[in-house]
Write a protein that holds these residues in place. Structure first.
Motif, short mmCIF file in Angstrom:
data_model
loop_
_atom_site.label_atom_id
_atom_site.label_comp_id
_atom_site.label_asym_id
_atom_site.label_seq_id
_atom_site.Cartn_x
_atom_site.Cartn_y
_atom_site.Cartn_z
N GLY A 54 -8.46 -58.16 56.00
CA GLY A 54 -7.92 -59.21 55.16
C GLY A 54 -8.68 -59.41 53.87
N ALA A 55 -9.98 -59.26 53.90
CA ALA A 55 -10.79 -59.47 52.69
C ALA A 55 -10.42 -58.45 51.61
CB ALA A 55 -12.27 -59.37 53.03
N ALA A 56 -10.12 -57.22 52.02
CA ALA A 56 -9.74 -56.18 51.05
C ALA A 56 -8.40 -56.50 50.42
CB ALA A 56 -9.70 -54.81 51.74
N LEU A 57 -7.49 -57.06 51.20
CA LEU A 57 -6.19 -57.45 50.66
C LEU A 57 -6.32 -58.67 49.75
CD1 LEU A 57 -4.14 -56.99 53.93
CD2 LEU A 57 -3.64 -55.82 51.77
N ALA A 58 -7.08 -59.65 50.19
CA ALA A 58 -7.25 -60.87 49.40
C ALA A 58 -7.89 -60.58 48.05
CB ALA A 58 -8.08 -61.89 50.18
N ALA A 59 -8.78 -59.59 48.03
CA ALA A 59 -9.47 -59.24 46.78
C ALA A 59 -8.51 -58.72 45.71
CB ALA A 59 -10.55 -58.19 47.06
N GLU A 60 -7.35 -58.22 46.14
CA GLU A 60 -6.36 -57.71 45.20
C GLU A 60 -5.43 -58.80 44.69
OE1 GLU A 60 -6.27 -54.64 43.92
OE2 GLU A 60 -8.15 -54.33 45.02
N GLN A 61 -5.67 -60.03 45.12
CA GLN A 61 -4.95 -61.22 44.64
C GLN A 61 -3.43 -61.10 44.78
OE1 GLN A 61 -6.67 -61.63 40.64
NE2 GLN A 61 -8.07 -63.14 41.46
N PRO A 62 -2.95 -60.92 46.02
CA PRO A 62 -1.50 -60.95 46.23
C PRO A 62 -0.96 -62.34 45.92
CG PRO A 62 -2.64 -61.11 48.32
CD PRO A 62 -3.70 -60.83 47.28
N GLU A 63 0.33 -62.44 45.74
CA GLU A 63 0.93 -63.75 45.45
C GLU A 63 0.69 -64.73 46.60
OE1 GLU A 63 2.61 -61.14 42.45
OE2 GLU A 63 2.27 -60.90 44.61
N HIS A 64 0.67 -64.20 47.82
CA HIS A 64 0.43 -65.05 48.98
C HIS A 64 -0.46 -64.30 49.98
CE1 HIS A 64 3.51 -67.82 47.58
NE2 HIS A 64 4.27 -66.76 47.37
N TYR A 65 -1.24 -65.05 50.73
CA TYR A 65 -2.13 -64.47 51.74
C TYR A 65 -1.98 -65.30 53.00
CZ TYR A 65 -6.41 -62.92 54.05
OH TYR A 65 -7.32 -62.42 54.95
N PHE A 66 -1.59 -64.65 54.09
CA PHE A 66 -1.31 -65.35 55.33
C PHE A 66 -2.39 -65.04 56.37
CE2 PHE A 66 2.91 -64.21 53.50
CZ PHE A 66 3.32 -65.49 53.16
N GLU A 67 -2.98 -66.09 56.92
CA GLU A 67 -3.98 -65.92 57.97
C GLU A 67 -3.41 -66.16 59.35
OE1 GLU A 67 -7.22 -68.48 56.73
OE2 GLU A 67 -8.17 -66.77 55.72
N ALA A 68 -2.19 -66.65 59.43
CA ALA A 68 -1.53 -66.89 60.72
C ALA A 68 -0.03 -66.68 60.53
CB ALA A 68 -1.80 -68.30 61.23
N VAL A 69 0.64 -66.22 61.58
CA VAL A 69 2.07 -65.93 61.50
C VAL A 69 2.86 -67.15 61.07
CG1 VAL A 69 4.09 -65.28 62.87
CG2 VAL A 69 1.93 -64.06 63.20
N GLY A 70 2.51 -68.32 61.59
CA GLY A 70 3.24 -69.53 61.26
C GLY A 70 3.20 -69.91 59.79
N GLU A 71 2.22 -69.41 59.05
CA GLU A 71 2.12 -69.73 57.63
C GLU A 71 3.29 -69.14 56.83
OE1 GLU A 71 -1.72 -68.58 56.24
OE2 GLU A 71 -2.78 -69.97 57.55
#
Length: 213
Positions: A185-202
């Protein structure tokens, strides 16, 4: 603007298939006469994009379609070992009930995907782009998007890999990264996607909320 159309990845996003992949990767390497990947390198590779993975594993590009086909056949054999992530079934039910258009883009086969989703969840998806794409995943995203009447800002691609994020940007579509798949997740978050989900319900919270930022 409200997201009315979601394009989901499958492996690592909806289905928890990474543990299965780890279990067969040595056999796949032996089958294609590739060097086995040391277990100590796996966590490092989970933070790299597709080009870096190819350089690190020394897999010839021309072998990729054959490896992908072999993996799909192995998964069909072991399909009973693959499960949806907790909460995915309920998420899909809720999104479909809210009238959100659900589509799916994956290098896996439609048969494998349907077997894991089951008939009820499969019916929630109105369109599929499956199999290895000659022009990459961006081409899958574009094909699905062009078959709809939505604007790009109403469409959200959701995936678990850096290649998914890169493909969405190439296709001109916003991207939501999930933290529970193959890529850290940290590698994905570093690329600054429009949204970042840490749980399915989000995902439901974002798409079904009255106002989206």
């Amino acid at each position: 603007m409200t997201y009315r159309h979601l394009i989901f990845d499958f492996d690592g996003t909806l289905a928890d298939s990474f543990p299965w992949f780890l279990g067969v990767m040595d056999d796949v390497a032996d089958h294609f006469r590739l060097a086995r990947l040391p277990k100590s390198q796996i966590e490092l590779l989970r933070s790299r994009n597709a080009r870096e993975l190819l350089r690190s594993t020394h897999i010839p590009v021309w072998k990729i379609p054959f490896i992908a086909r072999h993996l799909k056949s192995l998964m069909a054999r072991d399909i009973g070992q693959i499960r949806l992530f907790d909460g995915v079934r309920e998420m899909l039910d809720t999104l479909a009930a809210q009238g959100v258009r659900l589509t799916l883009a994956s290098s896996n086969s439609r048969e494998n995907i349907a077997a894991v989703l089951g008939p009820e969840c499969t019916r929630h998806f109105s369109d599929f782009e499956c199999g290895v794409a000659l022009f990459g995943k961006a081409a899958k995203y574009r094909k699905i998007f062009k078959r709809t009447s939505f604007e790009a800002a109403e469409t959200l691609c959701i995936g678990d890999e850096l290649r998914d994020l890169e493909a969405a940007r190439e296709a001109g579509l916003p991207f939501g990264a999930v933290s529970w798949g193959c890529t850290h997740g940290a590698a994905l978050a570093a690329e600054q996607p429009e949204h970042y989900f840490e749980a399915v319900g989000e995902i439901v919270d974002l798409v079904c909320s009255p106002v989206q930022s």
